[in-house]
Write an enzyme that holds these catalytic residues in place. Structure first.
Site, PDB file in Angstrom:
ATOM      1  N   ASP A 168      65.811  -9.296  28.975  1.00  0.00           N
ATOM      2  CA  ASP A 168      65.219 -10.587  28.641  1.00  0.00           C
ATOM      3  C   ASP A 168      64.511 -11.220  29.826  1.00  0.00           C
ATOM      4  OD1 ASP A 168      65.775 -11.309  25.769  1.00  0.00           O
ATOM      5  OD2 ASP A 168      67.778 -10.756  26.385  1.00  0.00           O
ATOM      6  N   ARG A 223      63.511  -9.290  19.875  1.00  0.00           N
ATOM      7  CA  ARG A 223      64.415  -8.691  20.854  1.00  0.00           C
ATOM      8  C   ARG A 223      63.627  -7.834  21.837  1.00  0.00           C
ATOM      9  NH1 ARG A 223      69.576  -9.455  19.953  1.00  0.00           N
ATOM     10  NH2 ARG A 223      70.263 -10.091  17.888  1.00  0.00           N
TER      11      ARG A 223
END
Length: 872
Positions: free
Chosen positions: A530, A700
């Site tokens: 991330d 994601r």
């Protein structure tokens, strides 16, 4: 680079491809085989830049019907799978001499073993590697396909063993043809998404089929090195490597991982462990027929003729009862000691009675497994988002008339949590009926309380940003009846969270109650995926390094052992690096508390899918960690820090300007990649988005990386990086940057990562997607990205002084070249399919046409992922 082995690899790929061709010929006839061969020929020349071959390839595919495109996609996806199997076998053969002992001996050349004996011995004895199998998953193959591939690899190994006669040679080749034909006639695509239980079972299979054999062999090698060089041995209970899992425990954004499912996975793991240990002990029981034993063993079994069998028999019965799983759980084997104590007693008795050879045989391997895997097989981590824990307290405090926890300040939250953690009365009233979401969090904590601590690893909090996030989980565990101090690890994953992590941990470690709870051991998870998606790979990499460096200093200040948990993915955009490079690029001191890292998706199979590969991977990890502890990288000079900080900031701004600011980026991303179509690929149990109604920000990291890899633009891994480096690498800075390349493993690894990325990137393939799929008004956007890609490639070559990518790793370069000719047709099949599928949405297509198109698309996506050797 062994030319003979390279030639063998090429011949093996050709042979396997020809065998698949025979299978296709048998089913579809000569005309079909000729068509496939022509496409393969055009694809091979197209991949080297031949424009005419590219035109012919695209034209041939455009004239095929939907069913024929599916057949072509299946053929080339299977060609690539066979190439990968051949390459795995090549890697084993090429590294046969690279044993753990040889790697450690190479390290010894940099050390004076006599002067540094205690340091070396301490580094080996304190080795603590925890490999965490995760199911994010990027593994696109069905388990039945993986089984066939494993069998095929075994046959190739036999074929190349060098002592095969004519009859055996024919038998092996017949078996290879059989397995390839089986694969061709088997659907390679799952019809439904795997459940979290399916994922966990896949993880169990990796242990059963590979690691179960590899671990004792690896430990024998390590023990042999210690005996030869230090006249000492590994203790029986040595556990330098252990395995944990997220499969069935990672509930962050996955609504299918429930408390009841976690309980089911825990029980299934115990049953699988019992089955494996029972198989081992059945064999051991048949071998330990001796009568002579020591007093300790005789006192336990009495005056019986076969004392070892008498001691093992009740254990085998208990394991059998556990493996079958029909008896009440309370009658199953309950503790690791229940498994280990009889084995230890047998082992010691054999030693005492002069049967050292037997004591060093299979019983030693079983003991090693018992300490590595135990009765739970793996330690299950639990992961949950910080917001879900806060929601529990918000709902509870409102019920108790205390206000809304969400609205409280951080100081008020901490005061409340610490007061309740020190209180002996229960916080949760029996009459309270929480919402389903809150009840699920509490039920998960009860599952932890109701199962043995040896079955669990750590509790990870996603999106942790304050000390209260950690204290809140500890209170929930206490209220649920957890009787041991389960380690709780905050996960710092965005750029801001990484930058703020030292402050958060300083506040946490300054709390007296907390310091007492952790008893000198703190886990912190560093997120790679991330942070890279948030700020680009260079800024994320430097933030990860800086955070680790500060956390190491902080742990020393508080006299706390820090274990950093690295949430790396298999791809570069998610922190992926070869094991040694990844370990040596970390800050000095960051390995003192052990090395914990995720092993994700298909990288698990590439590293641990066969016993020989697994043993090699374990040896690489062990030698790299030992070397990094004994010969740590230098601390970055102040000039290096200034330069890398400037580069990182520029890289972040470059990346965000394109991804977050430019209004054309998202529309381009949607049409130029198969991102929307990826949502239909049954990769894993988790949804592709955290928020099904969100935009790109909720996507994601895995499908984000996956989509760009499919088109060979692999954008997240390089965007803005070389541009930032070039802006800084000028004038007086140039010799300093060269010094960073030569002397600082962290910076050198950044360039090495780009080298790997650029070897896989192909601007011409990306352009082909754009020409067919992107509207005219957005074509300039893709062209600008490819222009930066080409400039970045040229800049890196100039900086490294290389003529071509991966010059320092010819095996990897050769690997990509071997697969290029098979990959090219799949890209053009996918382009054709994407165009037809998108047009089908606005026209009247028969339902059967749509089904065939979508299945062909899934096969093409899978095949490209196999050919690229990573998905997300």
């Amino acid at each position: 680079m062994n030319p003979a082995l390279i030639e063998q690899l090429k011949e093996t790929v050709k042979y396997l491809g020809a065998t698949l061709g025979d299978t296709i010929l048998e089913e579809l006839g000569e005309q079909w085989l000729e068509t496939i061969e022509q496409i393969r020929h055009d694809g091979r020349h197209s991949s080297t830049g031949d424009a005419l071959s590219t035109e012919m390839l695209a034209s041939t595919l455009a004239n095929l019907d939907n069913q024929s495109l599916l057949t072509i996609a299946r053929a080339f996806a299977q060609f690539l799978t066979l190439a990968n199997i051949a390459e795995q076998e090549f890697n084993i053969a090429a590294n046969q001499a690279s044993t753990l002992e040889s790697q450690l001996n190479n390290l010894s050349q940099h050390l004076d073993l006599r002067a540094d004996k205690d340091k070396v011995l301490s580094a080996i004895q304190n080795l603590n590697i925890d490999l965490v199998l995760t199911a994010h998953p990027t593994e696109v193959n069905r388990r039945t396909s993986i089984y066939k591939q494993s069998q095929l690899a075994d046959q190739l190994h036999q074929l190349h063993s060098g002592n095969v006669g004519d009859v055996e040679n024919r038998r092996i080749k017949q078996r290879i043809a059989d397995l390839i034909s089986q694969s061709w006639h088997t659907d390679e695509i799952r019809t439904v998404r795997p459940t979290p239980v399916d994922e966990a079972r896949w993880g169990f299979s990796v242990i059963e089929n590979s690691l179960w054999e590899a671990i004792p062999e690896f430990l024998r090698d390590l023990n042999g090195y210690l005996h030869t060089n230090f006249d000492t041995v590994l203790p029986l209970d040595a556990k330098p490597v252990q395995f944990s899992s997220w499969m069935g425990g990672d509930r962050d954004g996955n609504p299918f991982v429930t408390s009841s499912l976690t309980q089911e996975v825990l029980l299934r793991a115990r049953r699988r462990a019992a089955k494996l240990f029972k198989n081992d002990l059945d064999q051991l029981y048949s071998e330990l027929s001796m009568n002579k034993c020591n007093t300790t063993l005789r006192e336990q079994v009495g005056d019986v003729k076969e004392p070892y069998r008498a001691l093992l028999k009740p254990l085998i019965q208990t394991l059998d009862r556990t493996a079958i799983g029909k008896a009440p759980v309370c009658t199953w084997i309950q503790t690791n000691e229940e498994l280990q104590n009889p084995l230890v007693d047998c082992h010691q008795s054999l030693l005492d009675c002069g049967m050292q050879v037997i004591a060093k045989g299979s019983i030693l391997d079983i003991l090693r497994r018992s300490y590595c895997f135990g009765i739970h097989l793996l330690k299950l981590d639990i992961r949950q988002d910080a917001q879900r824990h806060s929601d529990v307290f918000s709902e509870l405090t409102r019920f108790l008339g205390m206000g809304d926890y969400h609205q409280w300040s951080e100081d008020d939250k901490q005061a409340f949590l610490l007061r309740e953690l020190s209180s002996r009365r229960p916080l949760i009233p029996p009459r309270w009926e929480p919402s389903n979401e809150v009840k699920e969090v509490l039920d998960t904590c009860k599952v932890i309380a109701n199962n043995g601590k040896d079955g669990f690893g750590i509790y990870i909090i996603s999106m942790a940003s304050e000390p209260s996030d950690v204290l809140g989980v500890q209170l929930l565990l206490k209220e649920s009846g957890v009787q041991w101090p389960m380690p709780v690890a905050p996960l710092f994953e965005t750029l801001d969270d990484l930058n703020n992590s030292p402050s958060v941990m300083q506040n946490l470690l300054s709390i007296d109650w907390y310091k007492g709870y952790i008893n000198g051991q703190q886990f912190v998870m560093i997120g790679y995926s991330d942070s890279a998606k948030d700020a680009g790979s260079l800024a994320a990499g430097w933030a990860q390094y800086s955070a680790q460096e500060a956390l190491v200093d902080l742990a020393k200040e508080h006299n706390t052992k820090l274990t950093l948990f690295h949430g790396r993915g298999g791809t570069i955009g998610r922190g992926g690096l070869p094991a040694k490079a990844a370990i040596h690029s970390q800050p000095p001191g960051s390995l003192d508390g052990g090395f914990r890292v995720t092993e994700q998706g298909e990288t698990i199979r590439f590293k641990f899918g066969m016993p020989q590969l697994a043993k090699r991977s374990l040896s690489l990890y062990a030698s790299a960690v030992i070397e990094a502890v004994l010969l740590p990288p230098p601390e970055p000079k102040s000039q290096w820090r200034e330069i890398i900080t400037t580069m990182a900031n520029k890289g972040r701004d470059n990346y965000r300007h394109t991804v977050n600011t430019d209004p054309e980026f998202v529309p381009y991303f949607r049409v130029a990649t198969p991102e929307l179509e990826l949502g239909k690929l049954p990769l894993g149990s988790r949804p592709a988005k955290r928020n099904p109604h969100g935009g790109i920000e909720s996507l994601r990291a895995i499908p984000w990386i996956f989509a760009w890899a499919q088109t060979r633009l692999v954008l997240p891994s390089w965007l803005g990086v070389m541009r930032a480096i070039d802006e800084v690498n000028q004038g007086d800075n140039a010799p300093i940057v060269q010094d960073m390349i030569d002397q600082w493993p962290f910076f050198a690894s950044r360039l090495s990562m780009l080298d790997m990325v650029f070897q896989k990137a192909d601007p011409k393939v990306s352009e082909a997607y754009d020409k067919r799929l992107v509207p005219d008004e957005l074509l300039h956007f893709g062209a600008a990205l490819r222009e930066e890609l080409v400039q970045s490639m040229q800049s890196l070559l100039k900086m490294t002084g290389h003529e071509h990518m991966m010059e320092d790793d010819p095996n990897a370069r050769n690997s990509m070249q071997i697969r290029a000719g098979y990959l090219q047709p799949l890209h053009y099949v996918q382009i054709e399919l994407l165009d037809r599928i998108r047009k089908a949405k606005s026209s009247k297509f028969e339902d059967n046409d749509v089904v065939v198109l979508e299945r062909a698309m899934m096969v093409a996506i899978t095949g490209i992922a196999v050919g690229m050797r990573n998905t997300g």
